[in-house]
Enzyme design. Structure first.
Site, PDB file in Angstrom:
ATOM      1  N   HIS A   1      48.247  56.631  50.202  1.00 14.99           N
ATOM      2  CA  HIS A   1      48.046  56.867  51.642  1.00 14.99           C
ATOM      3  C   HIS A   1      49.346  56.734  52.433  1.00 14.99           C
ATOM      4  O   HIS A   1      49.368  56.082  53.485  1.00 14.99           O
ATOM      5  CB  HIS A   1      47.023  55.901  52.242  1.00 14.99           C
ATOM      6  CG  HIS A   1      45.795  55.662  51.424  1.00 14.99           C
ATOM      7  ND1 HIS A   1      45.294  56.567  50.535  1.00 14.99           N
ATOM      8  CD2 HIS A   1      44.953  54.610  51.379  1.00 14.99           C
ATOM      9  CE1 HIS A   1      44.207  56.090  49.986  1.00 14.99           C
ATOM     10  NE2 HIS A   1      43.978  54.896  50.470  1.00 14.99           N
TER      11      HIS A   1
ATOM     12  N   HIS B   1      34.043  47.263  45.404  1.00 14.67           N
ATOM     13  CA  HIS B   1      34.694  48.086  46.433  1.00 14.67           C
ATOM     14  C   HIS B   1      34.564  49.551  46.009  1.00 14.67           C
ATOM     15  O   HIS B   1      34.741  49.879  44.833  1.00 14.67           O
ATOM     16  CB  HIS B   1      36.162  47.665  46.499  1.00 14.67           C
ATOM     17  CG  HIS B   1      37.023  48.412  47.452  1.00 14.67           C
ATOM     18  ND1 HIS B   1      36.574  48.958  48.628  1.00 14.67           N
ATOM     19  CD2 HIS B   1      38.363  48.686  47.414  1.00 14.67           C
ATOM     20  CE1 HIS B   1      37.592  49.532  49.257  1.00 14.67           C
ATOM     21  NE2 HIS B   1      38.680  49.394  48.538  1.00 14.67           N
TER      22      HIS B   1
ATOM     23  N   GLU C   1      36.299  52.266  47.181  1.00 12.68           N
ATOM     24  CA  GLU C   1      37.451  53.177  47.232  1.00 12.68           C
ATOM     25  C   GLU C   1      37.681  53.753  45.834  1.00 12.68           C
ATOM     26  O   GLU C   1      37.487  53.087  44.810  1.00 12.68           O
ATOM     27  CB  GLU C   1      38.709  52.473  47.767  1.00 12.68           C
ATOM     28  CG  GLU C   1      39.769  53.509  48.112  1.00 12.68           C
ATOM     29  CD  GLU C   1      40.885  53.006  49.033  1.00 12.68           C
ATOM     30  OE1 GLU C   1      41.024  51.782  49.229  1.00 12.68           O
ATOM     31  OE2 GLU C   1      41.630  53.868  49.545  1.00 12.68           O
TER      32      GLU C   1
ATOM     33  N   ASP D   1      39.985  54.484  43.815  1.00 15.19           N
ATOM     34  CA  ASP D   1      40.828  53.968  42.731  1.00 15.19           C
ATOM     35  C   ASP D   1      40.052  52.963  41.875  1.00 15.19           C
ATOM     36  O   ASP D   1      40.468  52.626  40.778  1.00 15.19           O
ATOM     37  CB  ASP D   1      42.148  53.370  43.242  1.00 15.19           C
ATOM     38  CG  ASP D   1      41.985  52.434  44.420  1.00 15.19           C
ATOM     39  OD1 ASP D   1      40.925  52.454  45.077  1.00 15.19           O
ATOM     40  OD2 ASP D   1      42.919  51.668  44.697  1.00 15.19           O
TER      41      ASP D   1
ATOM     42  N   HIS E   1      39.801  45.198  52.185  1.00 13.33           N
ATOM     43  CA  HIS E   1      40.326  45.885  53.339  1.00 13.33           C
ATOM     44  C   HIS E   1      39.439  47.043  53.805  1.00 13.33           C
ATOM     45  O   HIS E   1      39.829  47.803  54.701  1.00 13.33           O
ATOM     46  CB  HIS E   1      41.731  46.411  53.005  1.00 13.33           C
ATOM     47  CG  HIS E   1      41.743  47.561  52.023  1.00 13.33           C
ATOM     48  ND1 HIS E   1      42.449  48.719  52.270  1.00 13.33           N
ATOM     49  CD2 HIS E   1      41.090  47.782  50.851  1.00 13.33           C
ATOM     50  CE1 HIS E   1      42.294  49.567  51.279  1.00 13.33           C
ATOM     51  NE2 HIS E   1      41.482  49.031  50.401  1.00 13.33           N
TER      52      HIS E   1
ATOM     53  N   ASP F   1      40.758  44.221  45.787  1.00 12.58           N
ATOM     54  CA  ASP F   1      42.107  44.572  46.254  1.00 12.58           C
ATOM     55  C   ASP F   1      42.919  43.337  46.684  1.00 12.58           C
ATOM     56  O   ASP F   1      44.156  43.369  46.647  1.00 12.58           O
ATOM     57  CB  ASP F   1      42.030  45.533  47.447  1.00 12.58           C
ATOM     58  CG  ASP F   1      41.843  46.979  47.024  1.00 12.58           C
ATOM     59  OD1 ASP F   1      42.381  47.360  45.969  1.00 12.58           O
ATOM     60  OD2 ASP F   1      41.169  47.725  47.751  1.00 12.58           O
TER      61      ASP F   1
ATOM     62  N   TYR G   1      52.838  44.999  48.737  1.00 11.20           N
ATOM     63  CA  TYR G   1      51.417  45.363  48.756  1.00 11.20           C
ATOM     64  C   TYR G   1      50.752  44.869  50.047  1.00 11.20           C
ATOM     65  O   TYR G   1      50.048  45.605  50.735  1.00 11.20           O
ATOM     66  CB  TYR G   1      50.761  44.742  47.522  1.00 11.20           C
ATOM     67  CG  TYR G   1      49.308  45.052  47.308  1.00 11.20           C
ATOM     68  CD1 TYR G   1      48.924  46.066  46.440  1.00 11.20           C
ATOM     69  CD2 TYR G   1      48.319  44.314  47.933  1.00 11.20           C
ATOM     70  CE1 TYR G   1      47.585  46.336  46.210  1.00 11.20           C
ATOM     71  CE2 TYR G   1      46.978  44.577  47.719  1.00 11.20           C
ATOM     72  CZ  TYR G   1      46.610  45.585  46.855  1.00 11.20           C
ATOM     73  OH  TYR G   1      45.281  45.849  46.630  1.00 11.20           O
TER      74      TYR G   1
ATOM     75  N   HIS H   1      44.346  45.255  41.096  1.00 12.20           N
ATOM     76  CA  HIS H   1      45.657  45.886  40.890  1.00 12.20           C
ATOM     77  C   HIS H   1      46.632  44.819  40.420  1.00 12.20           C
ATOM     78  O   HIS H   1      46.684  43.724  40.998  1.00 12.20           O
ATOM     79  CB  HIS H   1      46.217  46.467  42.196  1.00 12.20           C
ATOM     80  CG  HIS H   1      45.420  47.593  42.765  1.00 12.20           C
ATOM     81  ND1 HIS H   1      45.410  48.855  42.221  1.00 12.20           N
ATOM     82  CD2 HIS H   1      44.611  47.650  43.857  1.00 12.20           C
ATOM     83  CE1 HIS H   1      44.631  49.638  42.956  1.00 12.20           C
ATOM     84  NE2 HIS H   1      44.128  48.930  43.944  1.00 12.20           N
TER      85      HIS H   1
HETATM   86 FE1  FEO Z   1      40.959  49.792  48.460  1.00 14.42          FE
HETATM   87 FE2  FEO Z   1      42.534  49.517  45.461  1.00 14.42          FE
HETATM   88  O1  FEO Z   1      41.424  50.292  46.746  1.00 14.42           O
END
Ligand code: FEO
Length: 403
Positions: free
Chosen positions: A24, A79, A81, A83, A147, A166, A194, A227
């Site tokens: 992003h 989550h 999202e 990824d 987030h 995250d 990050y 991550h």
């Molecule tokens: Fe909010 Fe790692 O995705």
């Protein structure tokens, strides 16, 4: 593709993405990233999160070495999202789980992202809810806006293990899985990058979540984010929690970042003279030319800076586009507790300083000094003025830092 047992019967089954460079608009350090997913083998077999679409075969290959995917009973979606949930449809199809757990807002996000959701055994869970999976319990903690609205943590008290999604992540791609394998400085840099490029706008939620974790009395000796590397042992966990508190509190650092773009080096000369003034008053700074630095690197630098000095010449009655892009990016990330100052050269109309000042004021920065505008090429007198402005800004910053 080997999994890794991170605690007894708890396995990492994620994927390393060495090729990822952009998230992003956040330019990742050249290491890429990881999509961590975990499986817990108990009377019920539970998969926590999945991976980005395109990496599902990697996850499955690791998973198959320890369990038949059809034997997975539950999938927890911390989550939505993509990824982490990009491979969810494929995993649900293959595993046919009894239940897919997500937060109430997670269900809304699933409905908005996947067309087959009506066929899925979705079960919503809220903060305080828990399920037994045999010898273990999974407790859920919603972490709204940390987030995304749907985000949540899953906690296994018997293992003192927090799956934090995250939160506490780092964009690191390597064969290491634990933070203690990395030099502290390198880890800190990755965590800072990050946080300042993803989590910063949600700092109030971070503080609330840290308070909630303390209130709920969660004993944690491992934080497994989605991550990067896993924090194992009390020292590593304490470091992660303390670092997040510091990031979220945003106490101003006695240091400045000077960001600028220049057409014919006049604004650049001003930047260097301001830096000299700051330095003369004991405030170190880093000068970042936006032609050579990405806006993500400016955000990472901002973590230790209480002062942003922004410069651009007037260009077509505005400011140079790299500066406009950087300030737009910075505003979205909502840094707090900063001083700001504007400067720039101009030829005739001279709107630059007002525009830069408006950007800085729009972010809620305190502006202790007027913006500084110099016509054409700065001469010695003008550079001396820049230096004096640097000194004045240094004094204002030191006062803000309590000196
Ligand atoms: Fe909010 Fe790692 O995705």
């Amino acid at each position: 593709m080997q999994p890794l047992e991170i605690k007894k019967n708890v396995h990492w089954v994620g994927a390393v993405d060495y090729g990822s460079r952009d998230f992003h608009g956040y330019s990742l350090s050249p290491q890429g990233t990881t999509y961590n997913a975990y499986v817990v083998l108990d009377e019920k077999k539970v998969l926590f999160d999945t991976v980005k679409h395109g990496f599902s075969e990697v996850l499955l290959e690791r998973l198959r070495t320890i369990v038949n995917p059809e034997d997975i009973d539950y999938i927890v979606v911390n989550h939505v999202e993509l990824d982490h949930a990009g491979a969810l449809p494929q995993l649900i199809k293959l595993c046919k789980p009894e239940a897919v757990f997500c937060s109430p807002l997670g269900q809304k996000a699933i409905e908005g992202h996947f067309k087959n959701w009506r066929d899925w055994p979705l079960k919503t869970v809220k903060t305080g809810d828990s399920i037994s999976i045999g010898k273990r319990t999974i407790r859920f903690v919603e972490t709204r806006m940390l987030h995304w609205p749907d985000s949540m943590f899953s906690y296994i008290p018997e293992d003192k293990l927090l799956f934090s999604n995250d939160a506490f992540g780092q964009n690191i791609a390597s064969s290491e899985r634990f933070t203690d394998a990395l030099a502290r400085e390198a880890l800190d840099q990755a965590m800072t990058e990050y946080y300042y490029n993803i989590v910063l706008p949600y700092s109030q939620q971070v503080l609330k979540t840290l308070a909630q974790v303390a209130e709920l009395g969660l004993e944690i000796d491992m934080i497994a984010p989605d991550h990067g590397l896993i924090f194992r042992g009390e020292d590593e966990v304490r470091y992660a929690l303390e670092r997040y508190r510091e990031f979220a509190e945003q106490k101003p650092g006695k240091r400045a970042v000077i960001v600028y773009d220049s057409m014919w080096h006049s604004t650049e000369k001003m930047a260097y003279a301001i830096a000299e003034g700051l330095n003369a008053e004991g405030v170190p700074s880093r000068i970042m030319d936006m032609k050579r630095n990405h806006h993500s690197a400016v955000m990472t630098e901002l973590a230790r800076c209480g002062l942003v000095v922004a410069g651009s010449p007037t260009h077509n009655n505005g400011i140079l586009p790299y500066m406009a892009a950087m300030l737009t990016y910075m505003k979205g990330l909502r840094p707090q507790n900063r001083l700001g100052a504007a400067f720039g050269s101009f030829g005739w109309s001279g709107e630059c300083v007002k525009i830069l000042t408006d950007h800085l004021a729009g972010m809620g920065f305190e502006l202790p000094e007027e913006g500084l505008k110099i016509k054409h090429v700065p001469d010695e007198e003008a550079l001396a003025q820049c230096m004096e402005r640097g000194k004045a800004l240094a004094r204002a910053l030191k006062a803000k830092c309590g000196e």
